[in-house]
Every structure is written in C-alpha cells, then in structure tokens.
Scaffold this motif. Structure first.
Motif, PDB file in Angstrom:
ATOM      1  N   ALA A   1      49.395  14.603  55.326  1.00  0.00           N
ATOM      2  CA  ALA A   1      49.713  14.038  56.633  1.00  0.00           C
ATOM      3  C   ALA A   1      49.231  14.979  57.733  1.00  0.00           C
ATOM      4  O   ALA A   1      49.200  16.203  57.556  1.00  0.00           O
ATOM      5  N   ASP A   2      48.839  14.396  58.858  1.00  0.00           N
ATOM      6  CA  ASP A   2      48.454  15.181  60.033  1.00  0.00           C
ATOM      7  C   ASP A   2      49.668  15.496  60.898  1.00  0.00           C
ATOM      8  O   ASP A   2      49.656  16.470  61.659  1.00  0.00           O
ATOM      9  N   LEU A   3      50.688  14.673  60.783  1.00  0.00           N
ATOM     10  CA  LEU A   3      51.915  14.837  61.555  1.00  0.00           C
ATOM     11  C   LEU A   3      53.070  14.352  60.706  1.00  0.00           C
ATOM     12  O   LEU A   3      52.951  13.340  60.010  1.00  0.00           O
ATOM     13  N   VAL A   4      54.185  15.070  60.732  1.00  0.00           N
ATOM     14  CA  VAL A   4      55.382  14.618  60.026  1.00  0.00           C
ATOM     15  C   VAL A   4      56.499  14.464  61.050  1.00  0.00           C
ATOM     16  O   VAL A   4      56.644  15.274  61.965  1.00  0.00           O
ATOM     17  N   ILE A   5      57.257  13.386  60.918  1.00  0.00           N
ATOM     18  CA  ILE A   5      58.365  13.099  61.837  1.00  0.00           C
ATOM     19  C   ILE A   5      59.648  12.983  61.023  1.00  0.00           C
ATOM     20  O   ILE A   5      59.748  12.138  60.129  1.00  0.00           O
ATOM     21  N   GLY A   6      60.591  13.857  61.333  1.00  0.00           N
ATOM     22  CA  GLY A   6      61.888  13.803  60.660  1.00  0.00           C
ATOM     23  C   GLY A   6      62.035  14.753  59.503  1.00  0.00           C
ATOM     24  O   GLY A   6      62.916  14.572  58.656  1.00  0.00           O
ATOM     25  N   ALA A   7      61.214  15.796  59.433  1.00  0.00           N
ATOM     26  CA  ALA A   7      61.371  16.792  58.361  1.00  0.00           C
ATOM     27  C   ALA A   7      62.741  17.449  58.488  1.00  0.00           C
ATOM     28  O   ALA A   7      63.148  17.828  59.584  1.00  0.00           O
ATOM     29  N   PRO A   8      63.488  17.585  57.367  1.00  0.00           N
ATOM     30  CA  PRO A   8      64.875  18.052  57.461  1.00  0.00           C
ATOM     31  C   PRO A   8      65.035  19.564  57.423  1.00  0.00           C
ATOM     32  O   PRO A   8      64.205  20.281  56.867  1.00  0.00           O
ATOM     33  N   HIS A   9      66.125  20.016  58.016  1.00  0.00           N
ATOM     34  CA  HIS A   9      66.504  21.430  58.021  1.00  0.00           C
ATOM     35  C   HIS A   9      65.405  22.261  58.693  1.00  0.00           C
ATOM     36  O   HIS A   9      64.894  21.879  59.726  1.00  0.00           O
ATOM     37  N   SER A  10      64.981  23.352  58.128  1.00  0.00           N
ATOM     38  CA  SER A  10      63.910  24.152  58.727  1.00  0.00           C
ATOM     39  C   SER A  10      62.773  24.295  57.728  1.00  0.00           C
ATOM     40  O   SER A  10      62.964  24.148  56.523  1.00  0.00           O
ATOM     41  N   ALA A  11      61.600  24.589  58.251  1.00  0.00           N
ATOM     42  CA  ALA A  11      60.432  24.694  57.384  1.00  0.00           C
ATOM     43  C   ALA A  11      60.630  25.782  56.338  1.00  0.00           C
ATOM     44  O   ALA A  11      61.053  26.884  56.659  1.00  0.00           O
ATOM     45  N   PRO A  12      60.313  25.510  55.063  1.00  0.00           N
ATOM     46  CA  PRO A  12      60.490  26.510  53.987  1.00  0.00           C
ATOM     47  C   PRO A  12      59.397  27.584  54.015  1.00  0.00           C
ATOM     48  O   PRO A  12      58.574  27.687  53.109  1.00  0.00           O
ATOM     49  N   LYS A  13      59.382  28.365  55.113  1.00  0.00           N
ATOM     50  CA  LYS A  13      58.461  29.492  55.262  1.00  0.00           C
ATOM     51  C   LYS A  13      57.005  29.098  55.031  1.00  0.00           C
ATOM     52  O   LYS A  13      56.300  29.668  54.202  1.00  0.00           O
ATOM     53  N   LEU A  14      56.559  28.093  55.779  1.00  0.00           N
ATOM     54  CA  LEU A  14      55.181  27.640  55.676  1.00  0.00           C
ATOM     55  C   LEU A  14      54.376  28.219  56.831  1.00  0.00           C
ATOM     56  O   LEU A  14      54.668  27.952  57.997  1.00  0.00           O
ATOM     57  N   GLU A  15      53.367  29.007  56.513  1.00  0.00           N
ATOM     58  CA  GLU A  15      52.546  29.619  57.553  1.00  0.00           C
ATOM     59  C   GLU A  15      51.650  28.578  58.211  1.00  0.00           C
ATOM     60  O   GLU A  15      51.137  27.678  57.561  1.00  0.00           O
TER      61      GLU A  15
ATOM     62  N   LEU B   1      66.702  17.557  62.161  1.00  0.00           N
ATOM     63  CA  LEU B   1      65.371  17.005  61.906  1.00  0.00           C
ATOM     64  C   LEU B   1      64.339  17.653  62.824  1.00  0.00           C
ATOM     65  O   LEU B   1      64.655  18.086  63.932  1.00  0.00           O
ATOM     66  N   PHE B   2      63.085  17.670  62.346  1.00  0.00           N
ATOM     67  CA  PHE B   2      61.989  18.254  63.113  1.00  0.00           C
ATOM     68  C   PHE B   2      60.751  17.355  63.015  1.00  0.00           C
ATOM     69  O   PHE B   2      60.618  16.555  62.083  1.00  0.00           O
ATOM     70  N   TYR B   3      59.866  17.498  63.978  1.00  0.00           N
ATOM     71  CA  TYR B   3      58.510  16.975  63.805  1.00  0.00           C
ATOM     72  C   TYR B   3      57.595  18.180  63.724  1.00  0.00           C
ATOM     73  O   TYR B   3      57.844  19.223  64.347  1.00  0.00           O
ATOM     74  N   ALA B   4      56.544  18.074  62.902  1.00  0.00           N
ATOM     75  CA  ALA B   4      55.747  19.260  62.590  1.00  0.00           C
ATOM     76  C   ALA B   4      54.279  18.900  62.395  1.00  0.00           C
ATOM     77  O   ALA B   4      53.942  17.759  62.050  1.00  0.00           O
ATOM     78  N   TRP B   5      53.413  19.910  62.604  1.00  0.00           N
ATOM     79  CA  TRP B   5      51.984  19.720  62.417  1.00  0.00           C
ATOM     80  C   TRP B   5      51.335  21.088  62.180  1.00  0.00           C
ATOM     81  O   TRP B   5      51.964  22.123  62.358  1.00  0.00           O
ATOM     82  N   HIS B   6      50.079  21.077  61.767  1.00  0.00           N
ATOM     83  CA  HIS B   6      49.342  22.323  61.543  1.00  0.00           C
ATOM     84  C   HIS B   6      48.899  22.922  62.872  1.00  0.00           C
ATOM     85  O   HIS B   6      48.317  22.228  63.717  1.00  0.00           O
ATOM     86  N   ALA B   7      49.155  24.204  63.042  1.00  0.00           N
ATOM     87  CA  ALA B   7      48.838  24.881  64.303  1.00  0.00           C
ATOM     88  C   ALA B   7      47.339  24.870  64.595  1.00  0.00           C
ATOM     89  O   ALA B   7      46.922  24.795  65.751  1.00  0.00           O
ATOM     90  N   GLN B   8      46.520  24.935  63.546  1.00  0.00           N
ATOM     91  CA  GLN B   8      45.074  25.022  63.734  1.00  0.00           C
ATOM     92  C   GLN B   8      44.387  23.655  63.810  1.00  0.00           C
ATOM     93  O   GLN B   8      43.164  23.596  63.962  1.00  0.00           O
ATOM     94  N   ARG B   9      45.161  22.609  63.711  1.00  0.00           N
ATOM     95  CA  ARG B   9      44.580  21.258  63.722  1.00  0.00           C
ATOM     96  C   ARG B   9      44.188  20.864  65.144  1.00  0.00           C
ATOM     97  O   ARG B   9      45.035  20.727  66.018  1.00  0.00           O
TER      98      ARG B   9
END
Length: 300
Positions: A143-157, A269-277
């Motif tokens: 996915a290019d964008l995620v909407i509703g990811a739960p809790h906090s990111a599991p240490k993903l750089e 919940l969070f929305y998330a994406w790749h910083a370099q995208r």
C-alpha cells in the motif's frame, strides 16, 4: 488514411451538418481537403460512409452505424491525451490504499470520490487489512497509504504516521444468547464457556496481533467485521466490536452490550506512509486527512 482523431472528427461534423462545405468551414479547411479525407478513409475502411447522390450528403446504413458506435472514441482520444499528460508530470499511474477493517466506510467512500475527481488518470485500489496487517501493508509496500493502523508503528524505519483518533469497543452478545439475561459483570469463567468471534490479523511479515480471547476459549474467525457482527447477532459467539460499527444493532436491540471484568481499552489509530515516497496523489491524501473536518470521521 488510417483512422485518427482528426479523421473521426471530420466524419462526425459532416454527419451533423449534412454538407461538405459547411463541415469544411467549421474545420477551417477547404472543401476539397475534406472530401479527400473522407474518400481516403472510405477506401481504408472498405465501405462508403456517405451517400452523395442528392443535394445533401446522407449517411449510408454503414455510415449511420459507424457514427452511432464511434462517438465514445472522440472522448477517449481527449481523455487519453489528458491523462497521459498528467502521468508525464509525475502523477501516479496507480495508488493503493490499505484501510483497517474497523474504520468507517463512509469516510473511505468520500475520500476515494474526491481523490478520483482530483486524479482521473490514476487507478485507485482500496484493500482491507486487520490489526498489524495495516502496518505490514505499508512496510511491504502493498500500500502507498494506510488508514487506521492500530496502536503505534512496530519500529518501522522510514514510516511517517499521524494520529487518527481512538476507537471505543463494546463487548456484545446476541439477544438470544445465554449471556443476554445476565445483569452482573461477567466473569472470566462465564465468558470462557462460549466461542469468541474475531477477525484474523492479516499481517504477512510483522508478528500478528492477538485478538481478544481467553485462555482455553474457542475462537471462531470471521472473514471481516460485518460477518462477525452477524455471527454474534445469531448467537454463534460473543466478542468485542468497535462501538461505531455496532451502535445501530445496539439501538435496535439485536445485540446487547455487557460489562466484563477486564474491559478492552480504546485503540489509537493512525494513518501512515513512506517518508521517501514522492507522489502528488499521496501529498493530496495527506493534506485531506489533516483537515479537521475529515480527521475525526473514521471512527464515528
């Protein structure tokens, strides 16, 4: 002369005006050039488009069919050029959005509707993920964008994420379920007797998150949240459901909310994406999500 946008446009203008001279004027061309275009195209096609025997030009039966079934091609030519221009400027050919199965679908529909209007050349795909499957989708670039990811990111750089608010949970049973008549706080021993209905974590690479269940309790996995709710309505099992997804059933009385010893805490919940995208589509989506009028609709 092969069929082209210009030759197709010429045929349609002649058909609407029924006159080569009028068509030539509209096309800003001399009549002889228009006649030549039609003649060469008819030779290429292998049949006559126009009957020139009378004072006015008339379509032949084959020409009438050709006109009726080629109008869409003119629009397609314009759309093809317009969309190709957008792609050449850096707009994504495709854009994939992963959504948590617990979020409000109406907000997803509104996002996609506006996104489609802004980027008509981009193919949009929406996929459903569960629990850590949301983070896994962005981590593995499903996915290019995620909407509703739960809790906090599991240490993903390299992953950027922002809060989307919290989801409140209700522990529910069907009105025909044996636990429906209980008015006291339900104990672990009472709950363990009955199957719990959950939706399985869709993560493929990150450790899956355990759904709510008790040691020794039977677990029934539903394919998605709507079916899970229906299973609980029918008394097959019990379980936790986000309040906004089950409030209608609670109001109708088809399910009942119960108090248990250890209540499930709200899920951030969070929305998330790749910083370099680098993506105009992604930038638009992030700006859309930041707006206050949309930010809190995903879990209400």
């Amino acid at each position: 002369m092969p069929l082209s946008k210009e030759s197709l446009k010429t045929i349609h203008i002649i058909a609407s005006s029924a006159n080569f001279a009028v068509a030539a004027e509209r096309l800003n061309r001399v009549p002889s050039a228009v006649s030549y275009t039609v003649k060469k195209l008819e030779e290429e096609l292998g049949f006559d488009l126009f009957d020139r025997s009378g004072r006015q030009v008339k379509l032949t039966p084959a020409g009438q069919y050709f006109i009726e079934h080629s109008s869409w091609m003119l629009d397609s030519f314009e759309e093809l050029v317009r969309n190709s221009t957008l792609i050449s400027s850096g707009v994504d050919i495709s854009f994939d959005i992963a959504i948590n199965n617990i979020i409000n679908r109406d907000s997803v529909i509104e996002l996609v509707s506006q996104l489609n209007q802004q980027f008509p050349s981009t193919q949009i795909a929406v996929q459903t993920e569960v629990y850590n499957g949301c983070w896994d989708a962005i981590y593995s670039r499903r996915a290019d964008l995620v909407i509703g990811a739960p809790h906090s990111a599991p240490k993903l750089e390299g992953i950027v994420y922002h809060s989307l608010g919290k989801v409140e949970w209700d522990f529910i049973v069907g009105r025909s379920h044996p636990l429906a008549a209980h008015i006291d706080i339900l104990t672990t021993e009472e709950l363990r007797r009955y199957p719990v209905i959950v939706v399985r974590d869709t993560s493929q690479h990150i450790s899956p998150q355990d759904s709510w269940s008790l040691t020794g309790q039977k677990v029934i996995y539903a394919p998605e949240l709507t079916t899970a709710i229906r299973m609980i309505e029918h008394g097959i099992g019990i379980g936790y459901i986000p309040h906004h997804r089950v409030k209608d059933q609670l109001n109708q009385g088809s399910v009942l909310k119960k108090a248990i010893v250890e209540h499930k805490q709200p899920t951030q919940l969070f929305y998330a994406w790749h910083a370099q995208r680098q993506s105009p589509v992604l930038e638009w989506c992030v700006n859309y999500l930041i707006k206050n009028e949309h930010k809190f609709n995903w879990h209400s």
